[in-house]
Scaffold this active site. Structure first.
Site, PDB file in Angstrom:
ATOM      1  N   SER A 182       0.828  -1.193   0.000  1.00  0.00           N
ATOM      2  CA  SER A 182       0.000   0.000   0.000  1.00  0.00           C
ATOM      3  C   SER A 182       0.868   1.251   0.000  1.00  0.00           C
ATOM      4  CB  SER A 182      -0.919  -0.007   1.226  1.00  0.00           C
ATOM      5  OG  SER A 182      -0.144   0.028   2.415  1.00  0.00           O
ATOM      6  N   GLN A 183       0.239   2.388  -0.260  1.00  0.00           N
ATOM      7  CA  GLN A 183       0.985   3.642  -0.292  1.00  0.00           C
ATOM      8  C   GLN A 183       1.486   4.024   1.088  1.00  0.00           C
ATOM      9  OE1 GLN A 183       1.817   5.360  -3.086  1.00  0.00           O
ATOM     10  NE2 GLN A 183       3.100   6.513  -1.694  1.00  0.00           N
TER      11      GLN A 183
END
Length: 616
Positions: free
Chosen positions: A276-277
């Site tokens: 994920s970011q």
């Protein structure tokens, strides 16, 4: 057991079992070596569950001790005696059972009670000696059995717990006359609460014969990679008689009743990159691209959507018997565990005991069917008994292992070195500074062991050798490291720098710290450079590199053109020059109109004029 009676897969739903299958289930208890052991007490009382009008008792005989009884109560009383427990422990260790006289003789032989008790026993009559001694042996059975096992040179396993939970799997096993002797039924332990785990068979009976008229429900939640799926599922199943299979959905999945269900899908994961970011930001710092901003926004939006959905389903969550959650990390799991409605029902929160796929509604259906149907599995094979090891060999082995542990144990300096280098190489300067302050480690700390870090004895040496330009600047300008320290070969950190950018970081630090900071001649650092000077040097280098690149490209193109020209001439050969034969041939003007003839004549005159001009 016989397997002549057949059943369908739909009959194995644990919340709606047919009476014949339910009555055939018998809980299996195992010892630590996965050997079946008779339970000490029956789990289900006749006063709570009605099995049948004429039940057949399986307790007329104790197969461990070889005794027969006329009444069930006598068998139950016998199973609580030390004599029976002693034989059960012997059978766990692979020993044969003993009779009562042999048991009493073993007790007399190995008794080790207090002196005052022994003197009182000697003063008593001969007939009461055995009884009083027998009453006090319940606390000494393990010691007696230990001595007996040592005498027979058989290894004693310290874990003597007999339980139905000793399956070494995520399931509890049940025997049934619907299965062959090599197979058993399995139910996932995650379906039971802590109280129900102690009496699983009674819990299964209560699930199929509920006293409460309300419909029991459970909750299923999955979140991963920006995908969320949640549902409130009823423990009752729909009637699917006459239905046919629809695509990948079988009849069991069609029978699942979802009272509520919802999915969210957000772009939060970097395509073809993984993770994920937020995880990428924590590992490599915050990126400033448009895609990263969009992913951060979507992560926040997904959390908001999930929180709003949980608030909407609050009336359901407070009544759920089970709340199954699948989340890849603690951040995603906290979305559920920190919710007030789920926190109030914290005892029901569990994880899926098997691997699940991408969060979708169909995956929730499949997972619920996997959880709630009896599984036909092979009986676990008992573990082989280990042979006893002589005490002398055991002491030698333990002593050798302790010496090896002392040799391999890391010192405090080595632990500091390992942790600090981890922060240094990842460029996590704030964490490095916080760790050094917490453990009161000096900035010029000598890395340990010295034999391993003789070339790079300090963090500044490591940063210089590894080309960590930013960490060199931080270590010198912020942490005030000493650049004059030498390694085993007499080199400073400057001498280990292989990159021009790292050397300029040293020169910039010399400019910022000033000439009075240290003896820069001993550090071997070149003349100081300001940031503007460094930028000018880098710009000149860039221009020079660009010019060299353009020149190389032009030379390469010129060489390619020459090569092509040579190849064309070689293919055509010498050839001969054509005279102006094309001009001497008079075109046929009869087929042209007057306008076209005038235009052609003008063109011919223009070409002739151009030829004269070229000659002049």
């Amino acid at each position: 057991m016989t397997s002549e009676t057949t059943f369908k897969k739909a009959d194995l739903y644990i919340y709606d079992l047919p009476a014949k299958i339910l009555q055939s289930l018998r809980l299996i208890t195992y010892d630590s070596s996965l050997r079946e052991v008779d339970p000490v007490e029956t789990e289900i009382e006749e006063s709570k569950i009605e099995v049948s009008k004429n039940p057949v008792s399986d307790y007329s005989k104790c197969h461990v001790c070889g005794l027969e009884f006329q009444e069930l109560r006598q068998n139950r009383d016998h199973r609580r005696t030390d004599f029976h427990i002693f034989n059960v422990k012997r059978s766990i260790r692979g020993l044969s059972s003993v009779d009562e006289s042999a048991f009493e003789s073993i007790l007399r032989e190995h008794k080790n009670i207090a002196d005052d008790t022994e003197s009182e026993a000697d003063n008593d009559s001969e007939g009461s000696d055995s009884e009083e001694f027998y009453d006090e042996k319940s606390t000494q059975l393990d010691d007696v059995l230990e001595n007996e096992m040592s005498r027979l040179s058989v290894d004693v396993d310290q874990d003597t717990t007999v339980s139905h939970l000793n399956t070494r799997s995520a399931q509890i096993y049940f025997n049934s006359n619907f299965l062959p002797n090599t197979e058993v039924f399995g139910i996932y332990k995650a379906l039971f609460s802590n109280a129900q785990l102690s009496v699983p068979l009674q819990s299964v009976w209560q699930w199929n014969n509920p006293t409460d008229q309300s419909i029991p429900i459970s909750a299923l939640f999955m979140v991963a990679g920006g995908h969320f799926a949640g549902a409130i599922v009823s423990h009752q199943k729909a009637n699917v008689d006459g239905n046919v299979r629809k695509g990948d959905q079988d009849l069991q999945e069609q029978a699942v009743i979802f009272l509520e269900h919802k999915t969210f899908h957000r772009y939060t994961t970097r395509r073809k990159q993984g993770g994920s970011q937020s995880a990428m930001d924590q590992a490599k710092g915050k990126a400033n691209s448009a895609g990263s901003s969009l992913r951060r926004h979507n992560e926040a939006a997904l959390r908001t959507d999930i929180a709003a959905l949980l608030e909407e389903w609050k009336p359901y969550l407070s009544k759920c018997q089970n709340i199954f959650i699948r989340a890849h990390n603690n951040v995603e799991r906290k979305l559920f565990t920190e919710n007030k409605a789920i926190k109030a029902n914290e005892g029901s929160v569990k994880s899926f005991p098997f691997t699940t796929g991408r969060p979708t509604i169909s995956e929730l259906r499949r997972s619920w069917c996997e959880l709630t149907y009896l599984k036909k599995v092979a009986k676990p094979n008992p573990l082989p008994l280990k042979k006893a090891v002589p005490v002398s060999d055991t002491l030698k082995t333990s002593t050798a292992s302790k010496i090896e542990e002392l040799k391999t144990a890391k010192t405090l300096e080595e632990q500091h070195t390992e942790q600090m280098l981890q922060y240094l190489k990842k460029g996590k300067a704030p964490l490095l500074l916080a760790y050094m302050r917490k453990h009161k480690v000096d900035v010029d700390f000598r890395l340990a062991p010295l034999s391993k870090y003789s070339v790079t004895p300090t963090m500044l040496h490591v940063a210089s050798q590894q080309g960590l330009k930013q960490m060199v600047t931080i270590l010198l300008c912020n942490m005030k490291c000493n650049p004059c320290l030498l390694n085993s070969t007499g080199k400073t950190a400057w001498d280990l720098a292989k990159d021009a950018k790292v050397k300029r970081a040293f020169q910039l630090a010399r400019y910022k710290l000033g000439e009075d900071y240290t003896d820069w001649l001993k550090s071997h650092v070149a003349e100081p450079l300001s940031r503007e000077q460094i930028e000018e040097l880098e710009r000149e280098e860039t221009e020079r590199e660009d010019k060299e690149t353009r020149t190389a490209i032009e030379q390469e193109l010129k060489a390619v053109k020459e090569k092509r020209k040579t190849e064309v001439e070689a293919r055509r050969g010498q050839g001969r020059t054509l005279e102006s034969a094309g001009m001497s041939v008079s075109p046929n003007l009869n087929s042209l109109s007057e306008d076209q003839q005038r235009r052609l004549m003008r063109e011919q005159r223009a070409r002739a004029a151009e030829a004269r001009m070229r000659k002049q």
